[in-house]
Scaffold this motif. Structure first.
Motif, PDB file in Angstrom:
ATOM      1  N   PHE A 120       4.975  23.739   3.685  1.00 14.08           N
ATOM      2  CA  PHE A 120       4.961  23.926   2.736  1.00 14.08           C
ATOM      3  C   PHE A 120       6.185  23.728   1.662  1.00 14.08           C
ATOM      4  O   PHE A 120       6.203  25.270   0.796  1.00 14.08           O
ATOM      5  N   ASP A 121       7.387  23.324   2.610  1.00 16.50           N
ATOM      6  CA  ASP A 121       8.480  23.212   1.719  1.00 16.50           C
ATOM      7  C   ASP A 121       8.684  22.046   1.538  1.00 16.50           C
ATOM      8  O   ASP A 121      10.250  21.946   1.372  1.00 16.50           O
ATOM      9  N   GLU A 122       7.762  21.166   0.432  1.00 10.89           N
ATOM     10  CA  GLU A 122       8.337  20.240   0.664  1.00 10.89           C
ATOM     11  C   GLU A 122       9.219  19.665  -0.319  1.00 10.89           C
ATOM     12  O   GLU A 122      10.218  19.311  -0.593  1.00 10.89           O
ATOM     13  N   ALA A 123       8.814  20.890  -1.551  1.00  9.57           N
ATOM     14  CA  ALA A 123      10.029  20.340  -2.782  1.00  9.57           C
ATOM     15  C   ALA A 123      11.307  21.152  -2.398  1.00  9.57           C
ATOM     16  O   ALA A 123      12.021  20.172  -2.743  1.00  9.57           O
ATOM     17  N   GLN A 124      11.573  22.580  -2.128  1.00  7.22           N
ATOM     18  CA  GLN A 124      12.836  22.433  -1.114  1.00  7.22           C
ATOM     19  C   GLN A 124      13.510  20.732  -0.230  1.00  7.22           C
ATOM     20  O   GLN A 124      14.710  20.408  -0.716  1.00  7.22           O
ATOM     21  N   ALA A 125      12.399  20.077   0.566  1.00  6.60           N
ATOM     22  CA  ALA A 125      13.091  19.188   1.658  1.00  6.60           C
ATOM     23  C   ALA A 125      13.589  17.900   1.189  1.00  6.60           C
ATOM     24  O   ALA A 125      14.173  17.208   0.739  1.00  6.60           O
ATOM     25  N   LEU A 126      12.667  17.740  -0.629  1.00  8.01           N
ATOM     26  CA  LEU A 126      12.768  16.691  -0.916  1.00  8.01           C
ATOM     27  C   LEU A 126      14.342  17.404  -2.482  1.00  8.01           C
ATOM     28  O   LEU A 126      15.019  15.583  -2.372  1.00  8.01           O
ATOM     29  N   ARG A 127      14.711  18.519  -2.496  1.00  5.71           N
ATOM     30  CA  ARG A 127      15.727  17.998  -3.279  1.00  5.71           C
ATOM     31  C   ARG A 127      16.986  18.179  -2.805  1.00  5.71           C
ATOM     32  O   ARG A 127      18.215  17.484  -2.237  1.00  5.71           O
ATOM     33  N   ILE A 128      16.784  18.754  -0.962  1.00  2.00           N
ATOM     34  CA  ILE A 128      17.437  18.333  -0.165  1.00  2.00           C
ATOM     35  C   ILE A 128      18.098  16.722  -0.240  1.00  2.00           C
ATOM     36  O   ILE A 128      19.120  15.560   0.158  1.00  2.00           O
ATOM     37  N   GLY A 129      17.184  16.015  -0.223  1.00  4.66           N
ATOM     38  CA  GLY A 129      16.971  14.057   0.253  1.00  4.66           C
ATOM     39  C   GLY A 129      17.375  13.554  -0.915  1.00  4.66           C
ATOM     40  O   GLY A 129      18.230  12.871  -1.090  1.00  4.66           O
ATOM     41  N   LEU A 130      17.277  14.446  -2.385  1.00  6.36           N
ATOM     42  CA  LEU A 130      18.066  13.406  -3.373  1.00  6.36           C
ATOM     43  C   LEU A 130      19.337  14.930  -2.980  1.00  6.36           C
ATOM     44  O   LEU A 130      20.184  13.470  -3.953  1.00  6.36           O
ATOM     45  N   ALA A 131      19.924  15.105  -3.214  1.00  9.61           N
ATOM     46  CA  ALA A 131      21.083  15.330  -3.282  1.00  9.61           C
ATOM     47  C   ALA A 131      22.300  14.973  -2.499  1.00  9.61           C
ATOM     48  O   ALA A 131      22.963  13.981  -2.505  1.00  9.61           O
ATOM     49  N   PHE A 132      21.019  14.673  -1.089  1.00  4.17           N
ATOM     50  CA  PHE A 132      21.963  12.752   0.242  1.00  4.17           C
ATOM     51  C   PHE A 132      21.709  11.920  -0.303  1.00  4.17           C
ATOM     52  O   PHE A 132      22.754  11.415  -0.495  1.00  4.17           O
ATOM     53  N   GLU A 133      21.264  11.325  -1.244  1.00  6.71           N
ATOM     54  CA  GLU A 133      21.111   9.832  -1.449  1.00  6.71           C
ATOM     55  C   GLU A 133      22.122  10.322  -3.645  1.00  6.71           C
ATOM     56  O   GLU A 133      22.926   8.940  -3.111  1.00  6.71           O
ATOM     57  N   ALA A 134      22.374  11.581  -3.527  1.00  8.81           N
ATOM     58  CA  ALA A 134      23.363  11.621  -4.717  1.00  8.81           C
ATOM     59  C   ALA A 134      24.706  11.686  -4.229  1.00  8.81           C
ATOM     60  O   ALA A 134      25.715  10.011  -4.706  1.00  8.81           O
ATOM     61  N   ALA A 135      24.680  11.863  -3.267  1.00 14.23           N
ATOM     62  CA  ALA A 135      26.116  11.702  -2.937  1.00 14.23           C
ATOM     63  C   ALA A 135      26.423  10.462  -1.730  1.00 14.23           C
ATOM     64  O   ALA A 135      27.849  10.475  -1.411  1.00 14.23           O
ATOM     65  N   THR A 136      24.965   9.561  -1.415  1.00 16.90           N
ATOM     66  CA  THR A 136      25.885   8.317  -0.608  1.00 16.90           C
ATOM     67  C   THR A 136      24.778   7.163  -1.073  1.00 16.90           C
ATOM     68  O   THR A 136      23.822   7.770  -2.093  1.00 16.90           O
ATOM     69  N   ALA A 137      24.974   6.470  -0.230  1.00 20.50           N
ATOM     70  CA  ALA A 137      24.334   4.958  -1.215  1.00 20.50           C
ATOM     71  C   ALA A 137      23.447   4.022  -0.643  1.00 20.50           C
ATOM     72  O   ALA A 137      23.017   3.407  -0.391  1.00 20.50           O
ATOM     73  N   PHE A 138      23.048   5.076   0.884  1.00 21.13           N
ATOM     74  CA  PHE A 138      22.561   4.225   1.403  1.00 21.13           C
ATOM     75  C   PHE A 138      21.144   3.790   1.138  1.00 21.13           C
ATOM     76  O   PHE A 138      20.390   2.867   1.580  1.00 21.13           O
ATOM     77  N   HIS A 139      20.589   4.602   0.034  1.00 23.09           N
ATOM     78  CA  HIS A 139      18.826   4.277   0.305  1.00 23.09           C
ATOM     79  C   HIS A 139      19.782   2.974  -0.993  1.00 23.09           C
ATOM     80  O   HIS A 139      18.192   2.333  -1.455  1.00 23.09           O
ATOM     81  N   ARG A 140      20.609   2.198  -1.141  1.00 21.54           N
ATOM     82  CA  ARG A 140      20.668   1.136  -2.008  1.00 21.54           C
ATOM     83  C   ARG A 140      20.656  -0.067  -0.586  1.00 21.54           C
ATOM     84  O   ARG A 140      20.986  -1.567  -1.446  1.00 21.54           O
ATOM     85  N   ALA A 141      20.568  -0.450   0.485  1.00 24.78           N
ATOM     86  CA  ALA A 141      21.054  -0.478   0.809  1.00 24.78           C
ATOM     87  C   ALA A 141      19.449  -1.208   2.417  1.00 24.78           C
ATOM     88  O   ALA A 141      18.660  -1.577   1.326  1.00 24.78           O
ATOM     89  N   THR A 142      19.837  -3.181   1.471  1.00 25.72           N
ATOM     90  CA  THR A 142      18.164  -4.054   1.325  1.00 25.72           C
ATOM     91  C   THR A 142      18.882  -4.357   2.781  1.00 25.72           C
ATOM     92  O   THR A 142      20.344  -5.723   3.032  1.00 25.72           O
ATOM     93  N   PRO A 143      17.955  -4.539   3.616  1.00 22.99           N
ATOM     94  CA  PRO A 143      17.986  -5.560   5.073  1.00 22.99           C
ATOM     95  C   PRO A 143      17.625  -6.910   4.787  1.00 22.99           C
ATOM     96  O   PRO A 143      16.675  -7.210   3.882  1.00 22.99           O
ATOM     97  N   PRO A 144      18.721  -7.533   5.205  1.00 21.63           N
ATOM     98  CA  PRO A 144      18.373  -9.119   5.732  1.00 21.63           C
ATOM     99  C   PRO A 144      16.659  -9.337   5.979  1.00 21.63           C
ATOM    100  O   PRO A 144      16.218  -9.171   6.505  1.00 21.63           O
TER     101      PRO A 144
END
Length: 147
Positions: A120-144
């Motif tokens: 039941f701690d999805e909110a914190q998991a999502l905040r950590i994920g958002l921080a990871f995405e803010a620090a990296t560009a992996f979520h912008r990668a487009t597979p061929p």
């Protein structure tokens, strides 16, 4: 647990008429277990959850790969097996774990990690994920895309 999948979809899987992937059908049918087996598995999952909570201690999250192998093209997937080994434990012990992109394999297929948090701690998991995405560009990668 496959017993729960069987409780939901067993009648459908037992009927050979409706179309269903053979691998999925086999996995659902594998959940046809007796009550003793099911209850023992639930007790084991509850014990595992208690152990995981104790092991977590003051740790914010457990970051682990979503799969233990790199992705393969869909045409090469063997439905008799499942790469869900690293995600299954999270579901079985009722923890939460969103998966977020963390790159592309050498073949250009997407890979991800999961952020495991207490139940039941999805909110914190999502905040950590958002921080990871803010620090990296992996979520912008487009597979061929295949032609």
């Amino acid at each position: 647990m496959m017993a729960e999948a069987y409780a939901l979809y067993g009648t459908f899987a037992e009927d050979s008429g409706p179309p269903m992937d053979p691998g999925v059908r086999r996995r659902i049918l594998s959940g046809a277990v007796d009550a003793r087996t099911y209850i023992a598995a639930r007790w084991r999952a509850e014990a595992d959850a208690r152990e995981m909570l104790q092991a977590f201690g003051t740790v914010d999250a457990l970051l682990v790969p979503t799969a233990r192998t790199l992705p393969i093209p869909l045409a090469k997937v063997d439905e008799a097996t499942t790469p869900a080994v690293l995600t299954r434990f999270v579901n079985q012990i009722d923890f939460c774990a969103p998966a977020i992109p963390n790159g592309l394999s050498a073949m250009g297929l997407p890979i991800s990690l999961q952020i495991v948090r207490r139940p039941f701690d999805e909110a914190q998991a999502l905040r950590i994920g958002l921080a990871f995405e803010a620090a990296t560009a992996f979520h912008r990668a487009t597979p061929p895309m295949a032609a």
